[in-house]
Design a protein around this motif. Structure first.
Motif, PDB file in Angstrom:
ATOM      1  N   LEU A   1      31.759  89.725  -6.806  1.00  0.00           N
ATOM      2  CA  LEU A   1      31.818  89.588  -5.203  1.00  0.00           C
ATOM      3  C   LEU A   1      30.408  89.327  -4.705  1.00  0.00           C
ATOM      4  CD1 LEU A   1      35.063  91.644  -4.208  1.00  0.00           C
ATOM      5  CD2 LEU A   1      34.752  89.283  -4.811  1.00  0.00           C
ATOM      6  N   THR A   2      29.824  88.154  -4.458  1.00  0.00           N
ATOM      7  CA  THR A   2      28.682  88.298  -3.729  1.00  0.00           C
ATOM      8  C   THR A   2      28.530  86.923  -2.850  1.00  0.00           C
ATOM      9  OG1 THR A   2      26.345  88.204  -4.103  1.00  0.00           O
ATOM     10  CG2 THR A   2      27.630  87.359  -5.969  1.00  0.00           C
ATOM     11  N   ASP A   3      27.760  87.042  -1.748  1.00  0.00           N
ATOM     12  CA  ASP A   3      27.440  85.807  -1.011  1.00  0.00           C
ATOM     13  C   ASP A   3      26.245  85.013  -1.514  1.00  0.00           C
ATOM     14  OD1 ASP A   3      29.385  86.640   0.769  1.00  0.00           O
ATOM     15  OD2 ASP A   3      27.849  87.697   1.951  1.00  0.00           O
ATOM     16  N   LYS A   4      25.629  85.602  -2.850  1.00  0.00           N
ATOM     17  CA  LYS A   4      24.463  84.748  -3.297  1.00  0.00           C
ATOM     18  C   LYS A   4      25.114  84.055  -4.367  1.00  0.00           C
ATOM     19  CE  LYS A   4      21.050  88.136  -1.814  1.00  0.00           C
ATOM     20  NZ  LYS A   4      20.131  89.041  -1.915  1.00  0.00           N
ATOM     21  N   LYS A   5      25.071  82.437  -4.146  1.00  0.00           N
ATOM     22  CA  LYS A   5      25.436  81.888  -4.925  1.00  0.00           C
ATOM     23  C   LYS A   5      24.943  82.085  -6.613  1.00  0.00           C
ATOM     24  CE  LYS A   5      27.465  77.093  -4.915  1.00  0.00           C
ATOM     25  NZ  LYS A   5      27.839  76.973  -6.379  1.00  0.00           N
ATOM     26  N   GLU A   6      23.598  82.099  -6.641  1.00  0.00           N
ATOM     27  CA  GLU A   6      22.810  82.482  -7.754  1.00  0.00           C
ATOM     28  C   GLU A   6      22.953  83.546  -8.442  1.00  0.00           C
ATOM     29  OE1 GLU A   6      21.868  82.608  -4.622  1.00  0.00           O
ATOM     30  OE2 GLU A   6      20.043  83.785  -4.476  1.00  0.00           O
ATOM     31  N   GLU A   7      23.850  84.514  -7.735  1.00  0.00           N
ATOM     32  CA  GLU A   7      24.060  85.696  -8.481  1.00  0.00           C
ATOM     33  C   GLU A   7      25.416  86.109  -8.890  1.00  0.00           C
ATOM     34  OE1 GLU A   7      22.709  89.033  -6.183  1.00  0.00           O
ATOM     35  OE2 GLU A   7      20.610  88.540  -6.343  1.00  0.00           O
ATOM     36  N   GLN A   8      26.194  84.889  -8.445  1.00  0.00           N
ATOM     37  CA  GLN A   8      27.664  84.925  -8.882  1.00  0.00           C
ATOM     38  C   GLN A   8      27.844  84.702 -10.754  1.00  0.00           C
ATOM     39  OE1 GLN A   8      29.603  81.847  -6.694  1.00  0.00           O
ATOM     40  NE2 GLN A   8      30.010  83.119  -5.151  1.00  0.00           N
TER      41      GLN A   8
ATOM     42  N   MET B   1       5.955  73.402 -18.256  1.00  0.00           N
ATOM     43  CA  MET B   1       7.228  73.658 -18.994  1.00  0.00           C
ATOM     44  C   MET B   1       8.363  73.848 -18.233  1.00  0.00           C
ATOM     45  SD  MET B   1       7.060  76.553 -22.027  1.00  0.00           S
ATOM     46  CE  MET B   1       7.585  78.086 -21.364  1.00  0.00           C
ATOM     47  N   ALA B   2       9.576  73.427 -18.714  1.00  0.00           N
ATOM     48  CA  ALA B   2      10.679  73.590 -17.758  1.00  0.00           C
ATOM     49  C   ALA B   2      11.313  75.189 -17.660  1.00  0.00           C
ATOM     50  CB  ALA B   2      11.810  72.644 -18.338  1.00  0.00           C
ATOM     51  N   LYS B   3      11.582  75.616 -16.421  1.00  0.00           N
ATOM     52  CA  LYS B   3      12.018  76.985 -16.125  1.00  0.00           C
ATOM     53  C   LYS B   3      13.379  77.280 -17.008  1.00  0.00           C
ATOM     54  CE  LYS B   3      10.809  79.365 -12.205  1.00  0.00           C
ATOM     55  NZ  LYS B   3      11.453  79.781 -10.770  1.00  0.00           N
ATOM     56  N   ARG B   4      13.540  78.220 -17.722  1.00  0.00           N
ATOM     57  CA  ARG B   4      14.898  78.650 -18.369  1.00  0.00           C
ATOM     58  C   ARG B   4      15.790  78.970 -17.212  1.00  0.00           C
ATOM     59  NH1 ARG B   4      17.007  83.384 -19.756  1.00  0.00           N
ATOM     60  NH2 ARG B   4      15.182  84.474 -18.847  1.00  0.00           N
ATOM     61  N   HIS B   5      17.030  78.383 -17.333  1.00  0.00           N
ATOM     62  CA  HIS B   5      18.000  78.772 -16.608  1.00  0.00           C
ATOM     63  C   HIS B   5      18.532  79.797 -16.522  1.00  0.00           C
ATOM     64  CE1 HIS B   5      21.677  78.349 -14.261  1.00  0.00           C
ATOM     65  NE2 HIS B   5      22.412  78.866 -15.368  1.00  0.00           N
ATOM     66  N   LYS B   6      18.621  81.048 -15.659  1.00  0.00           N
ATOM     67  CA  LYS B   6      19.193  82.160 -15.721  1.00  0.00           C
ATOM     68  C   LYS B   6      20.602  82.191 -15.501  1.00  0.00           C
ATOM     69  CE  LYS B   6      14.755  85.016 -15.099  1.00  0.00           C
ATOM     70  NZ  LYS B   6      14.606  86.184 -14.409  1.00  0.00           N
ATOM     71  N   GLU B   7      21.567  83.063 -16.172  1.00  0.00           N
ATOM     72  CA  GLU B   7      23.135  83.175 -15.563  1.00  0.00           C
ATOM     73  C   GLU B   7      22.733  84.019 -14.441  1.00  0.00           C
ATOM     74  OE1 GLU B   7      25.535  83.913 -18.746  1.00  0.00           O
ATOM     75  OE2 GLU B   7      24.481  83.117 -19.903  1.00  0.00           O
ATOM     76  N   GLY B   8      23.849  83.879 -13.493  1.00  0.00           N
ATOM     77  CA  GLY B   8      24.040  84.956 -12.493  1.00  0.00           C
ATOM     78  C   GLY B   8      23.919  86.065 -12.763  1.00  0.00           C
ATOM     79  N   THR B   9      24.554  86.677 -13.870  1.00  0.00           N
ATOM     80  CA  THR B   9      24.505  87.992 -13.987  1.00  0.00           C
ATOM     81  C   THR B   9      22.976  88.724 -14.434  1.00  0.00           C
ATOM     82  OG1 THR B   9      25.283  89.685 -15.618  1.00  0.00           O
ATOM     83  CG2 THR B   9      24.905  87.730 -16.527  1.00  0.00           C
ATOM     84  N   GLU B  10      22.292  87.724 -14.986  1.00  0.00           N
ATOM     85  CA  GLU B  10      20.858  87.878 -15.170  1.00  0.00           C
ATOM     86  C   GLU B  10      20.207  88.220 -13.860  1.00  0.00           C
ATOM     87  OE1 GLU B  10      19.056  85.322 -18.039  1.00  0.00           O
ATOM     88  OE2 GLU B  10      17.058  86.587 -18.034  1.00  0.00           O
ATOM     89  N   VAL B  11      20.241  87.070 -13.223  1.00  0.00           N
ATOM     90  CA  VAL B  11      19.432  87.157 -11.544  1.00  0.00           C
ATOM     91  C   VAL B  11      19.813  88.439 -11.171  1.00  0.00           C
ATOM     92  CG1 VAL B  11      19.359  85.872  -9.759  1.00  0.00           C
ATOM     93  CG2 VAL B  11      19.844  84.425 -11.835  1.00  0.00           C
ATOM     94  N   TYR B  12      21.161  88.504 -10.834  1.00  0.00           N
ATOM     95  CA  TYR B  12      21.544  89.722 -10.142  1.00  0.00           C
ATOM     96  C   TYR B  12      20.988  91.117 -10.493  1.00  0.00           C
ATOM     97  CZ  TYR B  12      24.304  93.823  -8.532  1.00  0.00           C
ATOM     98  OH  TYR B  12      24.609  95.016  -7.941  1.00  0.00           O
ATOM     99  N   HIS B  13      21.136  91.357 -12.094  1.00  0.00           N
ATOM    100  CA  HIS B  13      20.772  92.604 -12.551  1.00  0.00           C
ATOM    101  C   HIS B  13      19.192  92.759 -12.486  1.00  0.00           C
ATOM    102  CE1 HIS B  13      25.005  92.910 -13.861  1.00  0.00           C
ATOM    103  NE2 HIS B  13      24.655  94.102 -13.639  1.00  0.00           N
ATOM    104  N   ASP B  14      18.328  91.546 -12.636  1.00  0.00           N
ATOM    105  CA  ASP B  14      16.969  91.602 -12.576  1.00  0.00           C
ATOM    106  C   ASP B  14      16.697  92.114 -11.108  1.00  0.00           C
ATOM    107  OD1 ASP B  14      15.966  90.562 -14.994  1.00  0.00           O
ATOM    108  OD2 ASP B  14      15.631  88.595 -14.370  1.00  0.00           O
TER     109      ASP B  14
END
Ligand SMILES: C[S@@+](CC[C@H](N)C(=O)[O-])C[C@H]1O[C@@H](n2cnc3c(N)ncnc32)[C@H](O)[C@@H]1O
Length: 273
Positions: free
Chosen positions: A186-193, A1-14
């Motif tokens: 403001l973050t260096d982590k692209k996936e958390e922007q 199953m394809a992985k659901r795309h998480k938005e940066g805000t979700e990645v960061y807060h997770d």
């Protein structure tokens, strides 16, 4: 199953969910800030009980839990599953007659939820500023609020965003930001922007009025520069009597239009017509 795309805000807060409460612990300033917040919320909470209320961008559940313990039927909504897990752990330790719904959703799209359900919705810690499109998010929230229902939302204050552009010497960026209020977490982590919208008091008022609300109040949180007291040798935040006095002073000033610019956050209370 394809992985659901998480938005940066979700990645960061997770990522920060299990350390989130610790970030704020033992800080007299935050006790002051939260007292101001709760006292303002209480002014607008429904007076009939039990009433269904919703804490959006609930994080680890600070406000929803407070509302539950005050007798409201409070549900919790967040884009971050890990934040909702923290709420779930806390609920396990509570003996409550109402079993809240924990809703994993972004306020950018609430189409899966029933309409006209809640009498009161609050969003603290600026979820509306984190929404991809705050205007659209407000429309989505309006659908689940009952007519006559009230919202209390805190957002980031645009006046506090200028320093970032000035320090970078980025006047083009500043000019654009002044017009749109759009910036980025403001973050260096692209996936958390993730995009952030910072509001002016007038812009916030217009957005709610255009969505069909009567604006009841806008306050700054906090208009007194209390945060800077932390580092100093001063007991006004730790002495209960002094703290009470300070709260009264803050509340005598925090809706004055001329002072709103000095606060990190704005908080709007508005009733759906
Ligand atoms: C700064 S925290 C505040 C948490 C809590 N309300 C408090 O005051 O302690 C912001 C919360 O908003 C959530 N959030 C951000 N964007 C959101 C969105 N589009 N939809 C729902 N929740 C969102 C985040 O996951 C995070 O839990």
């Amino acid at each position: 199953m394809a992985k659901r795309h998480k938005e940066g805000t979700e990645v960061y807060h997770d990522r920060v969910a299990n350390i989130y409460d610790g970030i704020y612990s033992n800080k007299p300033y935050w006790d002051f800030y939260w007292t101001i917040t709760w006292r303002n919320l209480k002014k607008y909470l429904p007076t009939t009980m039990p009433t269904r209320v919703l804490d959006i961008g609930c994080g680890t559940g600070r406000w929803g839990l407070k509302m539950l313990k005050s007798g409201y039927h409070a549900d919790f909504l967040d884009i971050s599953e890990n934040m909702l897990k923290q709420v779930s752990h806390k609920l396990d330790n509570e003996n409550l007659s109402y079993r809240p719904s924990l809703i994993h959703a972004s306020i950018d799209d609430l189409s899966a939820l029933d309409e006209n359900v809640y009498d009161f919705i609050t969003g603290q810690g600026d979820p509306l500023s984190c929404a991809r499109n705050p205007k659209k998010a407000l429309k989505e929230l309006t659908k689940i609020l009952k007519p006559g229902g009230t919202m209390v939302m805190s957002v980031d204050n645009r006046h506090c965003g200028y320093t970032h552009f000035l320090e970078k010497g980025d006047l083009s960026g500043l000019e654009k930001f002044i017009k749109t209020g759009k910036t980025e977490w403001l973050t260096d982590k692209k996936e958390e922007q993730f995009p952030l919208t910072m509001f002016t008091p007038k812009g916030l008022q217009n957005m709610f009025e255009n969505a069909g609300y009567e604006v009841l109040s806008i306050i700054g949180k906090t208009v007194l520069p209390v945060r800077s007291l932390n580092a100093r040798n001063n007991n006004i935040l730790t002495d209960t009597k002094e703290m009470r006095r300070l709260i009264k002073i803050e509340e005598s000033l925090n809706s004055k239009e001329s002072l709103l610019g000095s606060a990190a956050h704005l908080e709007i209370a508005a009733r759906l017509k």
